[in-house]
Design an enzyme around this catalytic site. Sequence first.
Site, PDB file in Angstrom:
ATOM      1  N   CYS A  65       0.832  -1.207   0.000  1.00  0.00           N
ATOM      2  CA  CYS A  65       0.000   0.000   0.000  1.00  0.00           C
ATOM      3  C   CYS A  65       0.867   1.258   0.000  1.00  0.00           C
ATOM      4  CB  CYS A  65      -0.936   0.008   1.198  1.00  0.00           C
ATOM      5  SG  CYS A  65      -2.092  -1.361   1.235  1.00  0.00           S
ATOM      6  N   ASP A  66       1.924   1.230   0.775  1.00  0.00           N
ATOM      7  CA  ASP A  66       2.883   2.326   0.829  1.00  0.00           C
ATOM      8  C   ASP A  66       3.473   2.552  -0.561  1.00  0.00           C
ATOM      9  OD1 ASP A  66       5.764   3.291   0.967  1.00  0.00           O
ATOM     10  OD2 ASP A  66       5.228   3.566   3.076  1.00  0.00           O
TER      11      ASP A  66
END
Length: 172
Positions: A65-66
């Site tokens: 997600c980062d």
Amino acid sequence: MTEERTGVATIKGNPITLIGPELKVGDQAPDFTINKDLTTGASLSDYEGKIKLISVVPSLDTSVCDAQTRRFNEEAAKLGDHVAVLTISVDLPFAQSRFCSVAGIENMDTLSDYKFRSFGQSYGVLIKELQLDMRSIFVVDEKNTIRYVEYLKEMTEHPDYEAALSAVKALI
């Protein structure tokens, strides 16, 4: 009753249930109620007249997600003012704000689906078992017609960044 879809997605190989419809290219993008912060709401109409790249992530506190958010933030700077790049998760707005300040995210809007799960249910990405939104990408044109959709089958995998960006660039 809200539609439930099984057999379409997994987390580390374990099956999950997605709540909501499977949207397709050509569908009208559903409206949603989401939060910019704890008290300020947002909806699809806030981005009226813009091309929208909607990047959905389960939680900004995970490595994929980062990376996904950082990648689309970099690309957003190159796409111009006619394109709104949104990252949506169920993370609390405080956590989103902290992530953005640490990661230098400033070219996109980070929105929280924590309060109503309206986006997740409307776009068919709400994970029943976890109450998180499943990783997915939507490209929506100026008239709110969906032009690109990617529902990932495995939560821990990266989306097809190039395909999503190509869909946006074809609309510019």
